[in-house]
Scaffold this motif. Sequence first.
Motif, PDB file in Angstrom:
ATOM      1  N   THR A 195       0.833  -1.211   0.000  1.00 22.87           N
ATOM      2  CA  THR A 195       0.000   0.000   0.000  1.00 22.87           C
ATOM      3  C   THR A 195       0.861   1.252   0.000  1.00 22.87           C
ATOM      4  O   THR A 195       0.580   2.230  -0.713  1.00 22.87           O
ATOM      5  CB  THR A 195      -0.931   0.001   1.224  1.00 22.87           C
ATOM      6  N   LEU A 196       1.918   1.239   0.806  1.00 20.03           N
ATOM      7  CA  LEU A 196       2.815   2.390   0.871  1.00 20.03           C
ATOM      8  C   LEU A 196       3.473   2.645  -0.475  1.00 20.03           C
ATOM      9  O   LEU A 196       3.615   3.800  -0.902  1.00 20.03           O
ATOM     10  CB  LEU A 196       3.879   2.154   1.950  1.00 20.03           C
ATOM     11  N   GLN A 197       3.875   1.589  -1.153  1.00 19.60           N
ATOM     12  CA  GLN A 197       4.496   1.736  -2.479  1.00 19.60           C
ATOM     13  C   GLN A 197       3.539   2.423  -3.452  1.00 19.60           C
ATOM     14  O   GLN A 197       3.926   3.341  -4.181  1.00 19.60           O
ATOM     15  CB  GLN A 197       4.896   0.358  -3.025  1.00 19.60           C
ATOM     16  N   ALA A 198       2.284   1.989  -3.438  1.00 13.09           N
ATOM     17  CA  ALA A 198       1.291   2.575  -4.342  1.00 13.09           C
ATOM     18  C   ALA A 198       1.054   4.054  -4.027  1.00 13.09           C
ATOM     19  O   ALA A 198       0.947   4.883  -4.945  1.00 13.09           O
ATOM     20  CB  ALA A 198      -0.018   1.795  -4.251  1.00 13.09           C
ATOM     21  N   GLU A 199       0.996   4.394  -2.742  1.00 12.41           N
ATOM     22  CA  GLU A 199       0.769   5.790  -2.355  1.00 12.41           C
ATOM     23  C   GLU A 199       1.964   6.670  -2.719  1.00 12.41           C
ATOM     24  O   GLU A 199       1.791   7.814  -3.154  1.00 12.41           O
ATOM     25  CB  GLU A 199       0.483   5.885  -0.859  1.00 12.41           C
TER      26      GLU A 199
ATOM     27  N   GLY B 249       4.545  10.801  -6.345  1.00 14.79           N
ATOM     28  CA  GLY B 249       5.821  11.137  -6.980  1.00 14.79           C
ATOM     29  C   GLY B 249       7.010  11.000  -6.047  1.00 14.79           C
ATOM     30  O   GLY B 249       8.020  11.686  -6.210  1.00 14.79           O
ATOM     31  N   ILE B 250       6.917  10.108  -5.074  1.00 16.56           N
ATOM     32  CA  ILE B 250       7.995   9.864  -4.112  1.00 16.56           C
ATOM     33  C   ILE B 250       8.615   8.498  -4.406  1.00 16.56           C
ATOM     34  O   ILE B 250       7.907   7.524  -4.647  1.00 16.56           O
ATOM     35  CB  ILE B 250       7.450   9.880  -2.665  1.00 16.56           C
ATOM     36  N   THR B 251       9.933   8.431  -4.359  1.00 11.62           N
ATOM     37  CA  THR B 251      10.629   7.149  -4.511  1.00 11.62           C
ATOM     38  C   THR B 251      10.712   6.472  -3.149  1.00 11.62           C
ATOM     39  O   THR B 251      11.254   7.038  -2.200  1.00 11.62           O
ATOM     40  CB  THR B 251      12.043   7.353  -5.079  1.00 11.62           C
ATOM     41  N   LEU B 252      10.162   5.272  -3.055  1.00 14.45           N
ATOM     42  CA  LEU B 252      10.206   4.525  -1.792  1.00 14.45           C
ATOM     43  C   LEU B 252      11.412   3.598  -1.798  1.00 14.45           C
ATOM     44  O   LEU B 252      11.620   2.819  -2.731  1.00 14.45           O
ATOM     45  CB  LEU B 252       8.932   3.699  -1.614  1.00 14.45           C
ATOM     46  N   ILE B 253      12.224   3.686  -0.748  1.00  8.68           N
ATOM     47  CA  ILE B 253      13.380   2.802  -0.583  1.00  8.68           C
ATOM     48  C   ILE B 253      13.135   1.961   0.660  1.00  8.68           C
ATOM     49  O   ILE B 253      13.131   2.465   1.780  1.00  8.68           O
ATOM     50  CB  ILE B 253      14.689   3.605  -0.456  1.00  8.68           C
ATOM     51  N   ALA B 254      12.891   0.672   0.456  1.00  7.73           N
ATOM     52  CA  ALA B 254      12.556  -0.233   1.553  1.00  7.73           C
ATOM     53  C   ALA B 254      13.766  -1.070   1.930  1.00  7.73           C
ATOM     54  O   ALA B 254      14.475  -1.583   1.068  1.00  7.73           O
ATOM     55  CB  ALA B 254      11.396  -1.134   1.149  1.00  7.73           C
ATOM     56  N   GLN B 255      13.995  -1.193   3.223  1.00  5.11           N
ATOM     57  CA  GLN B 255      15.107  -1.987   3.748  1.00  5.11           C
ATOM     58  C   GLN B 255      14.532  -3.037   4.688  1.00  5.11           C
ATOM     59  O   GLN B 255      14.019  -2.720   5.760  1.00  5.11           O
ATOM     60  CB  GLN B 255      16.090  -1.085   4.493  1.00  5.11           C
ATOM     61  N   GLY B 256      14.626  -4.311   4.281  1.00  2.00           N
ATOM     62  CA  GLY B 256      14.073  -5.385   5.082  1.00  2.00           C
ATOM     63  C   GLY B 256      15.068  -5.955   6.071  1.00  2.00           C
ATOM     64  O   GLY B 256      16.281  -5.916   5.855  1.00  2.00           O
ATOM     65  N   ILE B 257      14.542  -6.488   7.166  1.00  6.92           N
ATOM     66  CA  ILE B 257      15.362  -7.189   8.153  1.00  6.92           C
ATOM     67  C   ILE B 257      14.677  -8.508   8.496  1.00  6.92           C
ATOM     68  O   ILE B 257      13.464  -8.667   8.311  1.00  6.92           O
ATOM     69  CB  ILE B 257      15.563  -6.361   9.447  1.00  6.92           C
ATOM     70  N   HIS B 258      15.465  -9.451   9.004  1.00  5.02           N
ATOM     71  CA  HIS B 258      14.903 -10.723   9.459  1.00  5.02           C
ATOM     72  C   HIS B 258      14.604 -10.675  10.954  1.00  5.02           C
ATOM     73  O   HIS B 258      13.645 -11.271  11.431  1.00  5.02           O
ATOM     74  CB  HIS B 258      15.873 -11.868   9.167  1.00  5.02           C
ATOM     75  N   GLU B 259      15.451  -9.966  11.696  1.00  9.25           N
ATOM     76  CA  GLU B 259      15.291  -9.901  13.150  1.00  9.25           C
ATOM     77  C   GLU B 259      15.787  -8.557  13.652  1.00  9.25           C
ATOM     78  O   GLU B 259      16.494  -7.814  12.951  1.00  9.25           O
ATOM     79  CB  GLU B 259      16.047 -11.043  13.827  1.00  9.25           C
ATOM     80  N   ALA B 260      15.411  -8.235  14.891  1.00  8.69           N
ATOM     81  CA  ALA B 260      15.710  -6.922  15.452  1.00  8.69           C
ATOM     82  C   ALA B 260      17.200  -6.618  15.519  1.00  8.69           C
ATOM     83  O   ALA B 260      17.613  -5.459  15.405  1.00  8.69           O
ATOM     84  CB  ALA B 260      15.097  -6.811  16.842  1.00  8.69           C
TER      85      ALA B 260
END
Length: 336
Positions: A190-194, A199-210
């Motif tokens: 949803t965030l990507q679509a918004e 007109g904002i580039t979304l840069i997502a950084q995933g993690i497996h654990e804290a």
Amino acid sequence: MKFCKKFFAVLLCALLIAAAFAGCAPSSKPNNGAENQDLKVAILQYMPHSSLDNCTQGVVNALDNAGIAYDIQIGSSGSAYADCESYAAQMAASDYDLIIPVATPAALTAYAAVRNASKDTPVVFCAVSDPVEAKLVQSLEAPGNNCTGTADAFDIPGQVALIKQLQPEIKNLGVLYTDSEANSISQLRTLQAECDAAGITLIAQGIHEAAELAEAASVLIPKVDAITNLTDNNVVDNMQVFLSQAEDAGVPVYGSEIEQVKKGCIASASLDYVALGEKTGEMAIDILKGANASEYAVVTVMDSFIVINSDITEKLGITIPAELSQAETVKTETAE
């Protein structure tokens, strides 16, 4: 002697008749406490952080008002899922009338534990962002599975609009998320679509654990103009790990609810998690009174309000625009 026997026989008969009529007599309606005194609910909170604490408080408010007893178990920050698996198994094996898990991972463990125990204990979850994606329910309207509850629909469109209002020139927005949390994956789409629409580039950084959060944040922060939180439990619980990094770099962090803003995020389109918990508790009470959990539609709470941390806007030199002049403002709370 014969007289005595006859007398006692007549007396015994009279007493039996009186007892029978007493059993048929209408009784007065008991108060909530007396009516519900034999009911007991288990509350399973995924981990201790402010958003989930508020949810649980809301649930407790509703149960207290109804005079229903409850036990609460909370997973530890470092081993939350394993803790919840253990607690959920104990709850499913016990004689609880209903289980209320708070947050998606807790709901998954509770639902699995009840099924594994072949019990018919209803599960009424709280703050599950996408219960269909998590496979807790078949649909929002007809849940099935003896499982229902409340969905916390984080106002992502409102959040992106808020970010644009405070940072009109923003180009790159960062987000940290746990790649194993179903609610985070759903919200990320949803965030990507918004962001695309704004007109904002979304840069997502995933993690497996804290434990990976600090390093992930150090990679992400130099690439973005701001960071936004989802309702990701690992990220929210360990927010201070990257909040100071972002502040040193002059990068605002937007929270997903008011408690995060009080802890140093710049702003949020926030849900009222106490109210969400109270609604969950009310649903649980309905089911304890006879409503069918499989047929009780999931309640999605979407209303949000804008909250802004004036300490952070001042520190970062960000002016609050006139259109946000009616927003709730808070200051950073110092850790006790």
